[in-house]
Motif scaffolding. Structure first.
Motif, PDB file in Angstrom:
ATOM      1  N   SER A  65     -46.204 -97.353  79.008  1.00  0.00           N
ATOM      2  CA  SER A  65     -46.625 -97.065  77.637  1.00  0.00           C
ATOM      3  C   SER A  65     -45.550 -97.548  76.655  1.00  0.00           C
ATOM      4  CB  SER A  65     -46.822 -95.559  77.459  1.00  0.00           C
ATOM      5  OG  SER A  65     -45.568 -94.897  77.567  1.00  0.00           O
ATOM      6  N   GLN A  66     -45.928 -97.571  75.402  1.00  0.00           N
ATOM      7  CA  GLN A  66     -44.972 -97.927  74.356  1.00  0.00           C
ATOM      8  C   GLN A  66     -43.833 -96.908  74.303  1.00  0.00           C
ATOM      9  OE1 GLN A  66     -46.734 -98.910  70.615  1.00  0.00           O
ATOM     10  NE2 GLN A  66     -44.777 -99.179  69.611  1.00  0.00           N
ATOM     11  N   ARG A  67     -44.145 -95.647  74.511  1.00  0.00           N
ATOM     12  CA  ARG A  67     -43.119 -94.597  74.521  1.00  0.00           C
ATOM     13  C   ARG A  67     -42.070 -94.844  75.600  1.00  0.00           C
ATOM     14  NH1 ARG A  67     -43.326 -88.864  75.064  1.00  0.00           N
ATOM     15  NH2 ARG A  67     -44.289 -89.147  77.076  1.00  0.00           N
ATOM     16  N   PHE A  68     -42.531 -95.151  76.819  1.00  0.00           N
ATOM     17  CA  PHE A  68     -41.590 -95.394  77.910  1.00  0.00           C
ATOM     18  C   PHE A  68     -40.806 -96.677  77.665  1.00  0.00           C
ATOM     19  CE2 PHE A  68     -40.325 -96.729  82.200  1.00  0.00           C
ATOM     20  CZ  PHE A  68     -39.637 -95.586  82.587  1.00  0.00           C
ATOM     21  N   LYS A  69     -41.472 -97.705  77.163  1.00  0.00           N
ATOM     22  CA  LYS A  69     -40.806 -98.970  76.812  1.00  0.00           C
ATOM     23  C   LYS A  69     -39.668 -98.714  75.831  1.00  0.00           C
ATOM     24  CE  LYS A  69     -41.799-103.115  74.037  1.00  0.00           C
ATOM     25  NZ  LYS A  69     -41.024-102.802  72.834  1.00  0.00           N
ATOM     26  N   GLU A  70     -39.953 -97.962  74.774  1.00  0.00           N
ATOM     27  CA  GLU A  70     -38.936 -97.693  73.750  1.00  0.00           C
ATOM     28  C   GLU A  70     -37.757 -96.909  74.327  1.00  0.00           C
ATOM     29  OE1 GLU A  70     -41.324 -95.879  70.693  1.00  0.00           O
ATOM     30  OE2 GLU A  70     -42.049 -97.836  69.982  1.00  0.00           O
ATOM     31  N   PHE A  71     -38.027 -95.988  75.250  1.00  0.00           N
ATOM     32  CA  PHE A  71     -36.925 -95.263  75.893  1.00  0.00           C
ATOM     33  C   PHE A  71     -36.063 -96.217  76.725  1.00  0.00           C
ATOM     34  CE2 PHE A  71     -35.304 -93.456  79.813  1.00  0.00           C
ATOM     35  CZ  PHE A  71     -34.310 -92.652  79.284  1.00  0.00           C
ATOM     36  N   ILE A  72     -36.684 -97.040  77.555  1.00  0.00           N
ATOM     37  CA  ILE A  72     -35.922 -97.966  78.416  1.00  0.00           C
ATOM     38  C   ILE A  72     -35.088 -98.923  77.560  1.00  0.00           C
ATOM     39  CG2 ILE A  72     -36.136 -99.871  80.087  1.00  0.00           C
ATOM     40  CD1 ILE A  72     -36.568 -97.090  81.327  1.00  0.00           C
ATOM     41  N   GLU A  73     -35.628 -99.346  76.423  1.00  0.00           N
ATOM     42  CA  GLU A  73     -34.870-100.252  75.546  1.00  0.00           C
ATOM     43  C   GLU A  73     -33.596 -99.606  75.027  1.00  0.00           C
ATOM     44  OE1 GLU A  73     -38.441-103.163  73.948  1.00  0.00           O
ATOM     45  OE2 GLU A  73     -38.033-101.312  72.853  1.00  0.00           O
ATOM     46  N   THR A  74     -33.542 -98.279  74.914  1.00  0.00           N
ATOM     47  CA  THR A  74     -32.308 -97.610  74.461  1.00  0.00           C
ATOM     48  C   THR A  74     -31.219 -97.648  75.528  1.00  0.00           C
ATOM     49  OG1 THR A  74     -32.885 -95.376  75.255  1.00  0.00           O
ATOM     50  CG2 THR A  74     -33.642 -95.995  73.028  1.00  0.00           C
ATOM     51  N   LEU A  75     -31.590 -97.915  76.777  1.00  0.00           N
ATOM     52  CA  LEU A  75     -30.615 -97.953  77.864  1.00  0.00           C
ATOM     53  C   LEU A  75     -29.871 -99.282  77.932  1.00  0.00           C
ATOM     54  CD1 LEU A  75     -32.676 -96.209  80.708  1.00  0.00           C
ATOM     55  CD2 LEU A  75     -31.069 -95.189  79.065  1.00  0.00           C
ATOM     56  N   ASP A  76     -30.350-100.264  77.228  1.00  0.00           N
ATOM     57  CA  ASP A  76     -29.692-101.571  77.126  1.00  0.00           C
ATOM     58  C   ASP A  76     -29.603-102.320  78.454  1.00  0.00           C
ATOM     59  OD1 ASP A  76     -28.674-103.454  75.349  1.00  0.00           O
ATOM     60  OD2 ASP A  76     -26.604-102.926  75.809  1.00  0.00           O
ATOM     61  N   GLY A 158     -30.639 -98.426  89.965  1.00  0.00           N
ATOM     62  CA  GLY A 158     -29.349 -97.956  90.439  1.00  0.00           C
ATOM     63  C   GLY A 158     -29.356 -96.432  90.499  1.00  0.00           C
ATOM     64  N   THR A 159     -28.454 -95.849  91.264  1.00  0.00           N
ATOM     65  CA  THR A 159     -28.449 -94.396  91.465  1.00  0.00           C
ATOM     66  C   THR A 159     -28.242 -93.639  90.155  1.00  0.00           C
ATOM     67  OG1 THR A 159     -26.101 -94.484  92.078  1.00  0.00           O
ATOM     68  CG2 THR A 159     -27.712 -94.539  93.876  1.00  0.00           C
ATOM     69  N   GLU A 160     -27.342 -94.113  89.321  1.00  0.00           N
ATOM     70  CA  GLU A 160     -27.103 -93.446  88.027  1.00  0.00           C
ATOM     71  C   GLU A 160     -28.276 -93.658  87.077  1.00  0.00           C
ATOM     72  OE1 GLU A 160     -24.573 -91.292  87.395  1.00  0.00           O
ATOM     73  OE2 GLU A 160     -24.185 -91.605  89.527  1.00  0.00           O
ATOM     74  N   THR A 161     -28.839 -94.837  87.091  1.00  0.00           N
ATOM     75  CA  THR A 161     -30.001 -95.132  86.248  1.00  0.00           C
ATOM     76  C   THR A 161     -31.182 -94.259  86.646  1.00  0.00           C
ATOM     77  OG1 THR A 161     -29.217 -97.405  86.052  1.00  0.00           O
ATOM     78  CG2 THR A 161     -31.508 -96.983  85.416  1.00  0.00           C
ATOM     79  N   ALA A 162     -31.366 -94.056  87.952  1.00  0.00           N
ATOM     80  CA  ALA A 162     -32.456 -93.196  88.430  1.00  0.00           C
ATOM     81  C   ALA A 162     -32.290 -91.773  87.910  1.00  0.00           C
ATOM     82  CB  ALA A 162     -32.504 -93.206  89.959  1.00  0.00           C
ATOM     83  N   LYS A 163     -31.048 -91.290  87.859  1.00  0.00           N
ATOM     84  CA  LYS A 163     -30.803 -89.938  87.322  1.00  0.00           C
ATOM     85  C   LYS A 163     -31.178 -89.868  85.844  1.00  0.00           C
ATOM     86  CE  LYS A 163     -26.977 -88.818  90.407  1.00  0.00           C
ATOM     87  NZ  LYS A 163     -25.516 -88.684  90.496  1.00  0.00           N
ATOM     88  N   VAL A 164     -30.767 -90.881  85.083  1.00  0.00           N
ATOM     89  CA  VAL A 164     -31.055 -90.910  83.644  1.00  0.00           C
ATOM     90  C   VAL A 164     -32.566 -90.951  83.400  1.00  0.00           C
ATOM     91  CG1 VAL A 164     -30.841 -92.322  81.538  1.00  0.00           C
ATOM     92  CG2 VAL A 164     -28.840 -91.932  83.000  1.00  0.00           C
ATOM     93  N   ILE A 165     -33.266 -91.816  84.133  1.00  0.00           N
ATOM     94  CA  ILE A 165     -34.719 -91.930  83.955  1.00  0.00           C
ATOM     95  C   ILE A 165     -35.401 -90.654  84.436  1.00  0.00           C
ATOM     96  CG2 ILE A 165     -36.788 -93.183  84.685  1.00  0.00           C
ATOM     97  CD1 ILE A 165     -35.091 -95.759  84.590  1.00  0.00           C
TER      98      ILE A 165
END
Length: 189
Positions: A65-76, A158-165
């Motif tokens: 979704s656009q919501r999830f896209k916008e969140f992932i974009e904040t992770l750079d 990645g393990t840290e990325t999985a925790k953040v998501i």
């Protein structure tokens, strides 16, 4: 005896009950084996009977979704989001960074399009070559997994990325995600 360690995570999700290739022209597929030969194909108006923030089509494409896209974009992280509907609220997620994987089982090689019709049982070669666990990032596996038009690279976290998501899924109530550990056996010393 072997111990299992987590070397990364797979981003899986619920099924959205849609076909990515529903209206695709014939030239998107090999006329000999039926596998997709045009990884750039995008539907003009993908309709999802089962809406979620993260979901997969029957033919194994991850739609967000656009919501999830916008969140992932904040992770750079380096991730492309390709619109699959006219109002640009649904996107095919395509990580730019590739992590080395292979398939333990390969069947029915096609002489015309030079790919296997069936590629299953993912093997995380990156770990066997480096001995390093993925910490950060969103990656595409270098090998597509599945059969026929369902073959597509896995999305590896990645393990840290999985925790953040995972935390964001709970906090923002992103619907559909299934973050699964990728484990390998290591020999005890």
């Amino acid at each position: 005896m072997n111990n299992l360690i987590t070397v990364g995570y797979t981003l899986s999700a619920i099924c959205n009950h849609a076909y990515f290739f529903d209206d695709a022209p014939d030239n998107v597929f090999c006329d000999q084996c039926g596998c997709c030969i045009d990884d750039d194909y995008l539907p003009k108006e993908l309709k999802l009977p089962n809406r979620a923030d993260i979901s997969y089509t029957y033919d194994h494409r991850c739609i967000v979704s656009q919501r999830f896209k916008e969140f992932i974009e904040t992770l750079d992280y380096k991730v492309d989001f390709l619109p699959v509907n006219q109002n640009k609220t649904l996107f095919l997620i395509k990580p730019v960074q590739i992590i080395k994987y292979s398939a333990y089982q390969l069947e029915k090689y096609c002489e015309k399009c030079h790919q296997y019709q069936h590629q299953v049982v993912p093997r995380p070669d990156f770990y066997y070559e480096t001995g390093k666990v993925l910490q950060n990032g969103i990656f595409f596996s270098s090998t597509a997994f599945g059969s026929g038009i369902e073959k597509w690279p896995s999305i590896i976290l990645g393990t840290e990325t999985a925790k953040v998501i995972g935390e964001a899924v709970k906090k923002f109530k992103f619907r559909g995600a299934d973050i699964t550990p990728r484990k390998v056996g290591v020999k005890n010393k």
